[in-house]
Design an enzyme around this catalytic site. Sequence first.
Site, PDB file in Angstrom:
ATOM      1  N   ASP A 179       0.847  -1.200   0.000  1.00  0.00           N
ATOM      2  CA  ASP A 179       0.000   0.000   0.000  1.00  0.00           C
ATOM      3  C   ASP A 179       0.885   1.253   0.000  1.00  0.00           C
ATOM      4  OD1 ASP A 179      -3.090   0.743   0.891  1.00  0.00           O
ATOM      5  OD2 ASP A 179      -1.605   2.216   1.559  1.00  0.00           O
ATOM      6  N   ASN A 187      -1.989  13.007  -3.623  1.00  0.00           N
ATOM      7  CA  ASN A 187      -3.001  13.547  -4.556  1.00  0.00           C
ATOM      8  C   ASN A 187      -3.330  14.993  -4.213  1.00  0.00           C
ATOM      9  OD1 ASN A 187      -3.657  11.552  -6.436  1.00  0.00           O
ATOM     10  ND2 ASN A 187      -5.016  10.491  -5.006  1.00  0.00           N
ATOM     11  N   ASP A 196      -1.855   9.577 -10.589  1.00  0.00           N
ATOM     12  CA  ASP A 196      -1.944   8.459 -11.537  1.00  0.00           C
ATOM     13  C   ASP A 196      -0.547   8.052 -12.021  1.00  0.00           C
ATOM     14  OD1 ASP A 196      -4.641   8.424 -11.336  1.00  0.00           O
ATOM     15  OD2 ASP A 196      -5.070   9.191 -13.353  1.00  0.00           O
ATOM     16  N   GLU A 230      -4.757   2.448  -4.336  1.00  0.00           N
ATOM     17  CA  GLU A 230      -3.290   2.546  -4.239  1.00  0.00           C
ATOM     18  C   GLU A 230      -2.714   1.303  -3.572  1.00  0.00           C
ATOM     19  OE1 GLU A 230      -5.148   2.768  -1.725  1.00  0.00           O
ATOM     20  OE2 GLU A 230      -3.856   3.603  -0.156  1.00  0.00           O
TER      21      GLU A 230
END
Length: 312
Positions: A179, A187, A196, A230
């Site tokens: 993770d 973000n 991304d 993620e």
Amino acid sequence: MKILLVDDSRAIAMVTTARLESYGHEVRHAINGQTAIDLFQSDHFDLILMDIEMPGMNGFETTTRIRAQEGHEPWAWTPIIFVTATDSDTNLVTAIEAGGDDFISKSSPESVLQAKMKAMTRIAALRARLAQANGKLQDQANRDGLTGLLNRRAMDLRVDSLWEEAVRLGKPFSLLMIDVDNFKKYNDHYGHQAGDECLCAVAACIERVAVQANEDQMAPGVFAARYGGEEFSLVIPDAAAGVHVGIAMAVVEAIAALAIEHTSNEAWGVVTVSVGAACVTPANGLVKQVFRLADELLYQAKDAGRNRHESN
Ligand SMILES: Nc1nc2c(ncn2[C@@H]2O[C@H](COP(=O)(O)OP(=O)(O)OP(=O)(O)O)[C@@H](O)[C@H]2O)c(=O)[nH]1
């Protein structure tokens, strides 16, 4: 085209082969039904020309068996044309019922054989394009659109069968849950587009670790997948005890070494991951218990400060 010619007469087969080769086709001859089935199993053909009257297994039965074999493969269909001396309506009906696609009399003029071959060449080209397109579609359906790794659905399917095999053979089975740390902050700070790109870089790095472990024979069959968001997984179907720990360590180090700036991941300043690495040896019980264990270990890694792995 590559043609399988099934005929119990060597003399007729020689003449037909010469004709077909003169039209530019490649021909393999089977002298009886069983040889035809064996050749069909070991090779790929665009067309089968099948004699009906043969000693032992006749053309109808041979065709039925070939179709049964093809039934195991989605989208497989090899055109079969029956070639016979007895040009009767009953033969035509039986031929189609047995799984044949067309029918030609041995006494047909050469132009008829040539015309049928032309039509079949078109069908063979179309089939090849369809098979290619289906292969691509299948691959796309199994891949995550962003990172190109296997998606969750494809991973679950593979894991189910690998787990079953591991339990049956009493082999070890390991799973890593990976993770990205503080990714919400990434973000928020760098924007979704950069997020991304970061996920793509992380995925590619995890894939490289998997490829390396495969190449080094450390964990044959190990593969990476995007579990969701993620979170990524590495599935290690068969590896010596302790290998999962080495791979977990390699993932943590490789991601930090990418040195992707992440100022809000305060302790490190770069993108890092936490990993839960679970190993069950020998595999037993339910695979969801392995996922639960890997998840618990992942949360321990998060609680212990991130950028690390916890393994059992
Ligand atoms: N850019 C991008 N963000 C994603 C994608 N999938 C999930 N996320 C984001 O990933 C973030 C995950 O946040 P959290 O579950 O709070 O976890 P975290 O911030 O990484 O914190 P920890 O896991 O505790 O270290 C969320 O902000 C999601 O919007 C994706 O495909 N692209």
